[in-house]
Design an enzyme around this catalytic site. Structure first.
Site, PDB file in Angstrom:
ATOM      1  N   CYS A   2      -8.284   3.223  -8.026  1.00 32.98           N
ATOM      2  CA  CYS A   2      -8.880   3.816  -7.969  1.00 32.98           C
ATOM      3  C   CYS A   2     -10.040   3.380  -8.641  1.00 32.98           C
ATOM      4  CB  CYS A   2      -8.775   4.449 -10.153  1.00 32.98           C
ATOM      5  SG  CYS A   2      -7.423   5.092 -10.432  1.00 32.98           S
ATOM      6  N   ARG A  27      -9.863   2.954  -2.982  1.00 32.10           N
ATOM      7  CA  ARG A  27      -9.466   2.189  -3.432  1.00 32.10           C
ATOM      8  C   ARG A  27      -8.130   2.938  -4.182  1.00 32.10           C
ATOM      9  NH1 ARG A  27     -11.626  -2.063  -5.857  1.00 32.10           N
ATOM     10  NH2 ARG A  27     -10.947  -1.260  -8.258  1.00 32.10           N
ATOM     11  N   TRP A  75      -6.259   6.823  -7.641  1.00 32.26           N
ATOM     12  CA  TRP A  75      -4.958   6.500  -7.608  1.00 32.26           C
ATOM     13  C   TRP A  75      -3.698   6.545  -8.164  1.00 32.26           C
ATOM     14  CZ3 TRP A  75      -0.871   3.070  -8.500  1.00 32.26           C
ATOM     15  CH2 TRP A  75      -0.210   3.197  -6.991  1.00 32.26           C
ATOM     16  N   ASN A 101      -9.769   3.433 -14.479  1.00 33.75           N
ATOM     17  CA  ASN A 101      -9.301   2.463 -14.263  1.00 33.75           C
ATOM     18  C   ASN A 101      -8.418   1.842 -14.317  1.00 33.75           C
ATOM     19  OD1 ASN A 101      -8.072   1.091 -11.300  1.00 33.75           O
ATOM     20  ND2 ASN A 101     -10.272  -0.148 -11.136  1.00 33.75           N
ATOM     21  N   GLY A 102      -7.145   1.719 -14.829  1.00 30.78           N
ATOM     22  CA  GLY A 102      -6.148   0.897 -14.779  1.00 30.78           C
ATOM     23  C   GLY A 102      -5.058   1.905 -15.823  1.00 30.78           C
ATOM     24  N   GLU A 487       4.357 -10.127   8.562  1.00 32.15           N
ATOM     25  CA  GLU A 487       2.809  -9.522   8.568  1.00 32.15           C
ATOM     26  C   GLU A 487       3.065  -8.596   9.978  1.00 32.15           C
ATOM     27  OE1 GLU A 487       1.096  -9.681   6.691  1.00 32.15           O
ATOM     28  OE2 GLU A 487      -1.071  -8.412   7.730  1.00 32.15           O
ATOM     29  N   LYS A 491       2.712  -4.417   8.487  1.00 31.82           N
ATOM     30  CA  LYS A 491       1.471  -3.765   9.743  1.00 31.82           C
ATOM     31  C   LYS A 491       1.765  -2.069   9.576  1.00 31.82           C
ATOM     32  CE  LYS A 491      -1.161  -5.250   7.986  1.00 31.82           C
ATOM     33  NZ  LYS A 491      -1.806  -6.157   6.866  1.00 31.82           N
ATOM     34  N   GLU A 494       3.382   0.400   6.974  1.00 34.06           N
ATOM     35  CA  GLU A 494       1.810   0.826   5.878  1.00 34.06           C
ATOM     36  C   GLU A 494       1.002   2.037   6.856  1.00 34.06           C
ATOM     37  OE1 GLU A 494      -0.653  -1.695   4.149  1.00 34.06           O
ATOM     38  OE2 GLU A 494      -0.630  -3.175   5.937  1.00 34.06           O
ATOM     39  N   HIS A 510      22.816 -12.644  11.696  1.00 30.86           N
ATOM     40  CA  HIS A 510      23.631 -12.526  10.384  1.00 30.86           C
ATOM     41  C   HIS A 510      23.413 -11.606   9.301  1.00 30.86           C
ATOM     42  CE1 HIS A 510      23.937 -16.842   9.963  1.00 30.86           C
ATOM     43  NE2 HIS A 510      22.898 -16.791  10.790  1.00 30.86           N
ATOM     44  N   LYS A 609      -6.910   0.205  -1.543  1.00 27.85           N
ATOM     45  CA  LYS A 609      -6.435  -1.324  -1.023  1.00 27.85           C
ATOM     46  C   LYS A 609      -6.494  -2.552  -1.995  1.00 27.85           C
ATOM     47  CE  LYS A 609      -8.701  -4.232   1.856  1.00 27.85           C
ATOM     48  NZ  LYS A 609      -7.999  -4.077   3.426  1.00 27.85           N
TER      49      LYS A 609
END
Ligand code: M6R
Length: 614
Positions: A2, A27, A75, A101-102, A487, A491, A494, A510, A609
């Site tokens: 947010c 955000r 968000w 925000n929170g 990584e 990438k 997402e 395995h 983000k």
């Protein structure tokens, strides 16, 4: 998560608020809204599900005039993305509007009590409960808005950055924070408020970062006043921002992510500037040197991080163990904080975070500090919460990273960890002088080598066409390349929404080998290092099962080229520096696949983000 923006001044608020929301859209971007006190002192709230652009379209026919306002890009945490759940939220009498925000953790209890007092709720959010509580306290205690906010926040359990404005009061914004960031910008005849400094920088470079449980009383034509929740006046330091506006623009690139990938030669040069001397004979990280004894006597290093930063942490583990001979453990902050970890007072905790605001990492830091450990931050956003809550640290200095998928921050985190390992290793004498100098000289070559890799962008783009419709991917690497494999997979998933697994190559046998058939692309990092022969065997095993191999290999390689289906060449380097190079083609491959799939590369679905909620 947010984004919050606020403005009070002599200009129209709406354009400032909308521009600010665009800057903070990274955000959260499932709905957005604005609240403005108009020239008639009326309080108008407009909100819309979707992006900031949808809000702008919605507001076209609305009366948005006024020189004071607050705005929010969301968000979702409590309640689905919808017009009703979007912020700002009105209080019951529509005399207050609030953005948040929170997470208000005890919202259910508060809501029940308010309902008993006749309050009804339009939305499913925790935020609406807070604005109703403020109104209830204001009316029942007959206090002003600031006191009502203070009394309400005393009852709140959770994290918040909030801003409130009031009908009939065009001269006042009340803002407060706890565990979620909030910055006040001080202009000549205006104040700005935002979750980070990016919406503020084009108007002023003078800012105040609010501390936890501080309330900013932002009044028209009066100095900023900061008080505690208990109403004790606080002194506040005005910080001068170093950021510039061009860092916040795409600079001709179609996406921030591509711009940020291409910035890496420069960002890594910036990251090493002032830390490696021009003769390439010394590394100085002031945070290490100032706390040398702590590092020399560390019993253990714990690295705490999330997502991409956690992958950088794994590279750090290999580096610090190899060059400093200190045992290292790498943990997800979220796991660490909710188990009962053993933390020794002579442990060093390294917290890694691009945003410096990740809620789980912040909470893990607190836990480590309570246990007496020394906490060192590796962060990118200057002035963010983690650097302010750690004992010491190093910034990555890559400038604002706006694409939700982290790219340039990751390589800089890996570089800072490399410099740390060399700096500590030399002090501890656990690295030979010859090796130290050789590595320093090679680190200096890394930006040029990245420039060379970036020249392959077109061929990686062509290669990406082959895999646009793949449903799954496996990424394999060994040693220093194993975190890079993870990584690379992160990438891809997402931004393209293709399922991808990053695995240590030897683990393939395995389990994951069962997935391999002629439809399974396997990205293999097979550069010329200690595990090269083993990687060749892995590629053979994949080919024997008809898997399609995309190999990252060195320029002069012949063996990988003979057996892999597709090869992306990168220059050779020292094994421990390989991640700084092998990551780049994986970033580009993910980017182009996502673009081919017409994904929203910079703002992928469901992500944000800065993960400021746990
Ligand atoms: O700001 P942080 O580095 O603490 O963020 C951690 C993760 O949320 C972040 O790395 C996330 O995984 C990225 N979207 C990865 O590209």
């Amino acid at each position: 998560m947010c984004g919050i923006v606020g403005y009070i001044g002599t200009n129209e608020a709406y354009p400032v608020l909308i521009k600010g929301l665009h800057r903070l859209e990274y955000r959260g971007y499932d709905s957005a809204g604005v609240a403005i006190v108009g020239p008639d002192a009326g309080l108008n709230v407009f909100k819309a599900k979707g992006r900031v652009a949808d809000l702008e379209a919605f507001c076209k026919s609305k009366n948005i005039s006024g020189t004071i306002g607050i705005a929010h890009t969301r968000w979702a945490t409590h309640g689905e993305p919808s017009n009703i759940n979007a912020h700002p939220h009105y209080s019951q009498s529509e005399t207050l509007a609030l953005i948040h925000n929170g997470i208000i953790e005890n919202y259910a209890v508060l809501k029940k009590e308010l309902a008993l007092n006749g309050y009804t709720f339009q939305s499913s959010t925790d935020t609406e409960v807070l604005v109703q509580l403020i109104e209830y306290i204001k009316v029942s205690n007959k206090v002003d808005i600031c006191t009502a906010v203070q009394l309400a926040l005393e009852q709140v359990v959770g994290a918040y950055a909030i801003a409130v404005i009031e009908k009939g009061n065009p001269d006042l914004i009340i803002a407060a924070r706890k565990s979620s960031p909030l910055v006040v910008g001080i202009g000549d005849d205006a104040f700005f408020l935002a979750s980070d400094a990016t919406p503020i920088i084009e108007y002023t470079n003078q800012v105040v970062y609010l501390e936890d449980e501080e309330i900013a009383i932002i009044r028209r034509n009066k100095p900023l006043k900061v008080v505690s929740i208990g109403n004790v006046e606080k002194t506040h330091e005005i910080i001068r921002l170093e950021m510039n506006l061009s860092q916040l623009e795409k600079g001709g690139y179609p996406h921030f992510m591509l711009k940020e990938i291409f910035e890496q030669p420069r960002t890594l040069r910036d990251c090493m500037r002032g830390r490696i001397n021009v003769e390439l004979t010394n590394v100085v990280l002031s945070g290490i040197i100032d706390n040398k004894e702590k590092f020399l006597n560390a019993r253990r290093i714990l690295i705490l991080a999330c997502g991409t930063s956690w992958h950088a942490g794994l590279i750090g583990e290999y580096l610090l163990e190899e060059f400093c001979r200190i045992p290292v453990e790498v943990e997800y902050s979220s796991e660490f904080r909710y188990r009962n970890p053993i933390i020794y007072p002579d442990d060093i905790v390294i917290a890694i975070s691009q945003s410096g605001e990740t809620a789980d990492t912040l909470a893990a830091i607190e836990l480590a500090k309570e246990a007496g450990a020394f906490v060192y931050g590796i962060c990118n956003v200057v002035g963010s919460s983690i650097p302010r809550n750690t004992h010491s640290g190093s910034y990555t200095h890559v400038g604002p990273e706006i694409g939700v998928a982290s790219t340039k921050a990751f390589t800089a985190q890996a570089l800072v960890l490399t410099l740390m390992a060399l700096c500590i290793g030399r002090e501890k004498k656990t690295i030979s002088e010859e090796r130290f100098l050789k590595l320093l000289s090679e680190i200096n070559n890394i930006p040029d080598k990245i420039e060379l890799i970036l020249q392959s962008n077109d061929s990686i783009k062509t290669l990406s066409n082959i895999f646009t419709y793949a449903h799954n991917f496996i990424y394999l690497g060994r040693g220093y390349s194993y975190p890079v494999a993870m990584e690379g997979a992160l990438k891809l998933k997402e931004i393209s929404y293709i399922h991808a697994e990053g695995y240590p190559a030897a683990e393939m046998k395995h389990g994951p080998i069962a997935l391999i058939d002629n439809e399974m692309p396997v990205v293999v990092i097979a550069t010329n290092n200690g595990a090269y022969d083993k990687m060749i065997s892995n590629i053979q095993e994949i080919k024997a099962r008809n898997g399609r191999v995309v190999a990252i290999a060195n320029k002069d390689d012949t063996m990988v080229k003979a057996i892999a289906d597709y090869v992306i060449e990168i220059p050779e380097t020292e094994e421990c520096l390989d991640p700084l190079l092998s990551t780049i083609p994986l970033q580009l491959l993910s980017y182009h696949i996502a673009v081919n799939k017409q994904r929203d590369v910079d703002m992928p679905r469901n992500l944000a983000k800065s993960v400021t909620v746990e």
